[in-house]
Enzyme design. Structure first.
Site, mmCIF file in Angstrom:
data_model
loop_
_atom_site.group_PDB
_atom_site.id
_atom_site.type_symbol
_atom_site.label_atom_id
_atom_site.label_comp_id
_atom_site.label_asym_id
_atom_site.label_seq_id
_atom_site.Cartn_x
_atom_site.Cartn_y
_atom_site.Cartn_z
ATOM 1 N N ASP B 37 0.773 -1.369 0.213
ATOM 2 C CA ASP B 37 -0.172 -0.034 -0.032
ATOM 3 C C ASP B 37 0.956 1.396 -0.056
ATOM 4 O O ASP B 37 1.944 1.150 0.379
ATOM 5 C CB ASP B 37 -0.915 0.095 1.251
ATOM 6 C CG ASP B 37 -2.119 -1.006 0.911
ATOM 7 O OD1 ASP B 37 -2.392 -1.478 -0.112
ATOM 8 O OD2 ASP B 37 -2.664 -1.310 1.952
ATOM 9 N N LYS B 59 -3.438 2.840 -2.032
ATOM 10 C CA LYS B 59 -4.777 3.537 -2.098
ATOM 11 C C LYS B 59 -4.786 4.897 -1.108
ATOM 12 O O LYS B 59 -3.864 4.795 -0.243
ATOM 13 C CB LYS B 59 -5.848 2.816 -1.398
ATOM 14 C CG LYS B 59 -6.423 1.509 -2.080
ATOM 15 C CD LYS B 59 -7.461 0.790 -1.202
ATOM 16 C CE LYS B 59 -6.712 -0.315 -0.479
ATOM 17 N NZ LYS B 59 -7.803 -1.177 0.144
ATOM 18 N N MET B 173 -8.733 7.814 9.820
ATOM 19 C CA MET B 173 -8.769 8.378 8.387
ATOM 20 C C MET B 173 -10.046 9.341 8.567
ATOM 21 O O MET B 173 -10.969 9.620 7.980
ATOM 22 C CB MET B 173 -9.615 7.244 7.387
ATOM 23 C CG MET B 173 -8.567 6.338 7.274
ATOM 24 S SD MET B 173 -9.101 4.847 6.353
ATOM 25 C CE MET B 173 -9.685 3.747 7.707
#
Lengths: 263, 263
Positions: B37, B59, B173
């Site tokens: 990632d 991502k 997030m």
């Protein structure tokens, strides 16, 4: 007066020595004294230098051979002797580890402290069993509570808030009180058929697992007569366990899958 | 047809390469292919063998260069080529990592999978800042949620349940939605003065920290113009931060300390 030493508060992870971090291994290798809890394995302790002073301060549920205040004193005394001290705790020192109380005592005594995190039991259980702590459509969040009371007082948890079927609930130190915990959760509307995973001594050769449901977990965990620390994972994610009983899978299949809030 | 290879789903931890586990380092060292990632650092990737095939599938929030279904296909194809594949994810693969979706896809394709946990961002932030995730009298439990929505849909969280001042709330997030999160929590009765710690790129050389309060965090985080992933820790434990503003400490001192439920 000698220059004081330093204390490193180090997480030893869930049991498997290979789940130590590189940092934990490096600090252990430099230790002149190691102050360790009951749950830290012999394999992990063997990573300390042969001449390091090894100080057990093991705590077991309802048995405190060394009270927390005395542990703080031991750490301070060793550091004031000029030693490099590793305070080794099972799991992560800042997740139900009382590590921050030791940090506060050391700070008050003017002793420098550095913290190295460790894999906490819930993560060890998840990786070992394949049951994720979050999963799109089954759990959009994660909650850790302790099921252990001090001094035999009643459990004082936010039961309505805990009864959230979209959150995975992990109970640490809950073996003695799992009957009450399960009853309270069903009393708040959690389905009696909600799957529960209980794992004793996760990630060690003594690991034992039980998949049950909320209305049976207390009886089945008692019958299993686990030894060692037991972690309970309560929630729909347990349906992803490889050998989840068919009745639990059927119950979950009957439920429409919700779209979770995360990508 | 060749015997299929194996996939190891490995947590790379919060950023500092020294927070990798021994197991993660061992598996990376054996990898013939590494699928990684965006948040995995160059120092960590350097632990793979020089000839390993390196496959980025990064991502970013609201940008999915490689959709999840395609990542699953990549893993399956590499394993069917007979390779030993390490799927490397920031943090822990089973905490907001979608690791279990990859496990399910690999299982369905008959490919063996093993999981190695990683230190999750909340643990990295706690160890780096000294702010514990639980602390007697300040937080008897811990909750992780994600503040990121798929496809710009509204946040769908259990706001009444989240507004529990005895639980540390960690938002992953959440940078894009912290204003809404803070407003919802105060709307549910959380004190406007509740301290909040925001940390960007925790445990890396780019780490940046901000201590604020619930009613100001959105403005102050926006003003800070963080780059990299931001984690928010919301709760009274933030008062233990070494350089916590005096006004927040005074607010906490005015509040009677509760005895928490754990030893």
């Amino acid at each position: 007066m000698r220059k004081p030493g330093q204390v490193f508060l180090v997480g030893a992870g869930p049991g498997d020595p290979e789940l130590l971090t590189l940092k934990a291994v490096r600090l252990l290798g430099c230790a002149q004294a190691v102050v360790y809890d009951r749950l830290v394995s012999a394999e992990v302790l063997a990573l300390a230098p042969p001449l390091a002073r090894m100080v057990p301060v093991g705590k077991a549920p309802k048995v405190h051979p060394v009270p927390q205040e005395q542990i703080n004193e031991i750490l301070i005394d060793l550091a004031l002797d000029g030693l490099t001290v590793v305070r080794l705790k099972g799991g992560d020192p800042l997740v139900f580890g009382r590590g921050s109380e030791e940090v506060a005592a050391l700070n008050a005594a003017g002793i420098p402290v550095e913290i190295a995190p460790g894999i906490t039991a819930a993560q060890g259980v998840a990786a070992a069993t394949g049951v994720p702590l979050t999963h799109r459509g089954l759990a959009n969040g994660l909650r850790f509570v302790t099921g252990h009371c001090r001094d035999d007082r009643p459990l004082d948890l936010d039961w309505p808030g805990l009864a959230d079927p979209d959150t995975t609930l992990v109970v640490y130190m809950g073996a003695a009180n799992i009957a009450e915990i399960a009853a309270r959760l069903t009393g708040q509307g959690m389905p009696a058929s909600l799957p529960v995973l209980a794992v004793a001594s996760a990630t060690t050769p003594r690991e034992r697992r039980l998949v049950s449901r909320l209305d049976r977990i207390a009886d089945e965990a008692a019958a299993a007569q686990f030894s060692g620390p037991v972690l309970f994972v309560i929630g729909r994610v347990v349906s992803l366990y490889q050998s989840c009983p068919a009745e639990i899978l059927a119950m979950l299949a009957a439920r429409p899958v919700q779209e979770a809030a995360y990508a």
